[in-house]
Scaffold this active site. Sequence first.
Site, PDB file in Angstrom:
ATOM      1  N   HIS A 472       0.787  -1.230   0.000  1.00 45.95           N
ATOM      2  CA  HIS A 472       0.000   0.000   0.000  1.00 45.95           C
ATOM      3  C   HIS A 472       0.824   1.289   0.000  1.00 45.95           C
ATOM      4  O   HIS A 472       0.323   2.346  -0.410  1.00 45.95           O
ATOM      5  CB  HIS A 472      -0.923   0.013   1.228  1.00 45.95           C
ATOM      6  CG  HIS A 472      -2.192   0.785   1.029  1.00 45.95           C
ATOM      7  ND1 HIS A 472      -2.298   1.863   0.164  1.00 45.95           N
ATOM      8  CD2 HIS A 472      -3.424   0.650   1.582  1.00 45.95           C
ATOM      9  CE1 HIS A 472      -3.532   2.348   0.214  1.00 45.95           C
ATOM     10  NE2 HIS A 472      -4.225   1.641   1.049  1.00 45.95           N
ATOM     11  N   TYR A 588     -14.649   5.958   8.884  1.00 39.84           N
ATOM     12  CA  TYR A 588     -13.649   6.426   7.922  1.00 39.84           C
ATOM     13  C   TYR A 588     -14.109   6.051   6.515  1.00 39.84           C
ATOM     14  O   TYR A 588     -14.392   4.889   6.232  1.00 39.84           O
ATOM     15  CB  TYR A 588     -12.304   5.751   8.238  1.00 39.84           C
ATOM     16  CG  TYR A 588     -11.133   6.110   7.358  1.00 39.84           C
ATOM     17  CD1 TYR A 588     -10.068   6.848   7.861  1.00 39.84           C
ATOM     18  CD2 TYR A 588     -11.045   5.678   6.036  1.00 39.84           C
ATOM     19  CE1 TYR A 588      -8.974   7.164   7.083  1.00 39.84           C
ATOM     20  CE2 TYR A 588      -9.955   5.996   5.240  1.00 39.84           C
ATOM     21  CZ  TYR A 588      -8.926   6.733   5.766  1.00 39.84           C
ATOM     22  OH  TYR A 588      -7.832   7.040   4.987  1.00 39.84           O
ATOM     23  N   THR A 601      -5.007  10.633  -0.600  1.00 36.05           N
ATOM     24  CA  THR A 601      -6.347  10.432  -0.042  1.00 36.05           C
ATOM     25  C   THR A 601      -6.640  11.427   1.076  1.00 36.05           C
ATOM     26  O   THR A 601      -5.741  12.072   1.616  1.00 36.05           O
ATOM     27  CB  THR A 601      -6.501   9.007   0.531  1.00 36.05           C
ATOM     28  OG1 THR A 601      -5.549   8.824   1.590  1.00 36.05           O
ATOM     29  CG2 THR A 601      -6.296   7.960  -0.553  1.00 36.05           C
TER      30      THR A 601
END
Length: 771
Positions: A472, A588, A601
């Site tokens: 990630h 979230y 993001t």
Amino acid sequence: MAEAHQAVGFQFTVTPEGIDLHLSREVLKHIYLSGVTSWRKRAIRLKNGILTGVYPASPSSWLILVIAIMSTLYTRVDPSMGMIDSIKETLPVSGFISGELTQTVVSAILFATGLWFSLILILRYTLKALLSYHGWIFESHGKKSFSTKLWLNLVKMLSGQRPLLYSFQASLPKLPVPRVEDTVRRYLESVRPLLDDEAYKQMETVANEFEKDPAPKLQKYLILKSWWSANYVSDWWEQYIYLRSRGPIMVNSNFYTMDLLYITPTHRQAARAGNVVHAMLQYRRKLERGEHAPMRALGIVPMCSFQMERMFNTCRIPGVETDYLQHLKDRKHLVVYHRGRFFKVWLYYGGRHLFPSELETQFQRILGDPTEPRPGEERLAALTAGDRVTWARARMKYFSQGVNKASLDAIETAAFFLTLDDESHGYDPENGRSLDMYAKSLLHGKCYDRWFDKSFTLIIYKNGKMGLNAEHSWGDSPIVGHMWEYVLATDCFQLGYTEEGHCKGDTNKGLALPTLLQWDIPSECQEIITRSYTLAKEIADDVDFHSFLFDEFGKGLIKRCRTSPDAFIQLALQLAQFRDKGKFCLTYESSMTRMFKEGRTETVRSCTCESTAFVRAMEDEGKTNTQRLELFQKAADKHQNMYRLAMTGSGIDRHLFCLYIVSKYLGIDSPFLKQVLSEPWRLSTSQTPQQQLNLIDIQKFPKYVSAGGGFGPVADDGYGVSYIIVGENLITFHISSKFFSPETDSYRFGQNIRQAMLDIKALFNVEKKKP
């Protein structure tokens, strides 16, 4: 063997008459072709680099401007207002430019070139100023004001023709730093539905004290960083959220992507791998040349392509205190894992990519190889699934020299990692848990058959199904999704398979065999591998996963309800959460900020006062559907506004995160920031975008859709939910939690989501259109 003979470029023997040199024509031919390919690649990159560097202008526009300036010299009109004469006076006199006419021509060319560059800068800064306007996002869907229409036309006009992938990078605005007052106000608003009156007053007091001091001081440093860096968030986000984390990245950080739901193009494992790897190499070649079209919102507003640079040839390298990302260029091999062995496979032959049929041959050779794993080799990749400090120390001690270093280098420098899995997975309509097992396999596998540090691991199953496990830190799921859509479309509609399921094309028997990587792993290291595997298996076994298809209705019906599909689903998640646990929680939702340079993001806090009021009304039998619908519209409007604020740089959490980092650098203790950063996200959600490239017409080919992907649970007692809106009539959900927690049950939560979706739909007088 022919392969071994061809691998030797030349041989020589010493004789009484001197040295007898023997050259291999075949190898010299490949060396020549490889050199030609390399120079061609450099030429294409140079050309595309120039096109990107002068965008939105073009080299031809320079020539046109030079000709226009030169033509004025013969009409005795001076468009430079004397600048050409000034340039001519400063030119050094030499044999080449000694004549009057020559000096005038050179001066005119220099003036035209300077004017051309000036116009490029003006166009870029004008486009950057236009892209800093975000009022269009806040307008109602389908209703554009005159100013927005004018703005869109100006952006379209200045965007030029046929932009390359990185053409807009220099024109993208920087992510703005929000005002502290606005961030604190939005934060307090977001926690109000989660706190009682007393707790809220305490939080309000702490927040107001922070706003007075030390917030102004921290904000000044953050503004300074925003002036100096390309993005004031992204580098710290990558470093502190991902690379400095010392816990296992398997499940906790990595995410996965699934294959086509209903279609399996071939059931031959090696053939599927051959086509897919070749499609990935095609994608990588276009990526390295910058030839992909940039992603654009509304087909006009460009988004940042920075993350795509590290998609291939990238590996996360473990460190004791922090990891780092190693990114290389143009790697010519990949590493394949099968039944405990690692093989190195060359991807080029004679200066070109291997054809799919050639790759199939190589992978079939690996599948048929009877070699047994060496001691410690089978579970070696468990080191990448375990504790980062343990892996870093083992890497330094046992993999820094000899065959271990050479083999590890082959893995870490590979284009990507491929697992030829010995299991079969995929969606089976007759097996209600097939997607659950498929998801768990992609997320963690056996804990030792994916190299979790690579930018991504491609997994090809025994039955021809496939998927990805992605690290990630280098990029987010939409970036991986972009590549995945290209690969699926290329695999099925361009490359295809024979009737027997093999890759199309002739086989090449002259290819060198895949190289079996060698290892010499001592018993002490084997014990470390075992401990890492034990830890990873505990994490994997604790993952409770449930994936399901929601096909009762989809985006088509939701849009007819005149609401945002994302807001609809988020409110359904809030209703499901309340029914599941009897209370609300901090939620979230991931939103993108890629309209800004190097943006990644931002967080949308989906649990609001409006959403909780709607949920309570749904559970209150005394409320009418009219009242519930009114509260739903208020909650949906609130959610859409927050999402838009997050996309345009006015979110809450990234700003507070960066203020916290500054406070740590300055040694300032902030109770408010500590409280904010320690709050658990018991419901973490994300929408994975589909149809970014529109390479597959899902109206014409409705079976060629993917189930998207998902991620592991974020909180020990919470849920992770990924959802994918597929076409007009399908939504897929991927739900994760932990068996360890008595409060959670992924299957139960999935049922709650399904019922919540249906209950909200019942508020509207709309029905699903018949196909």
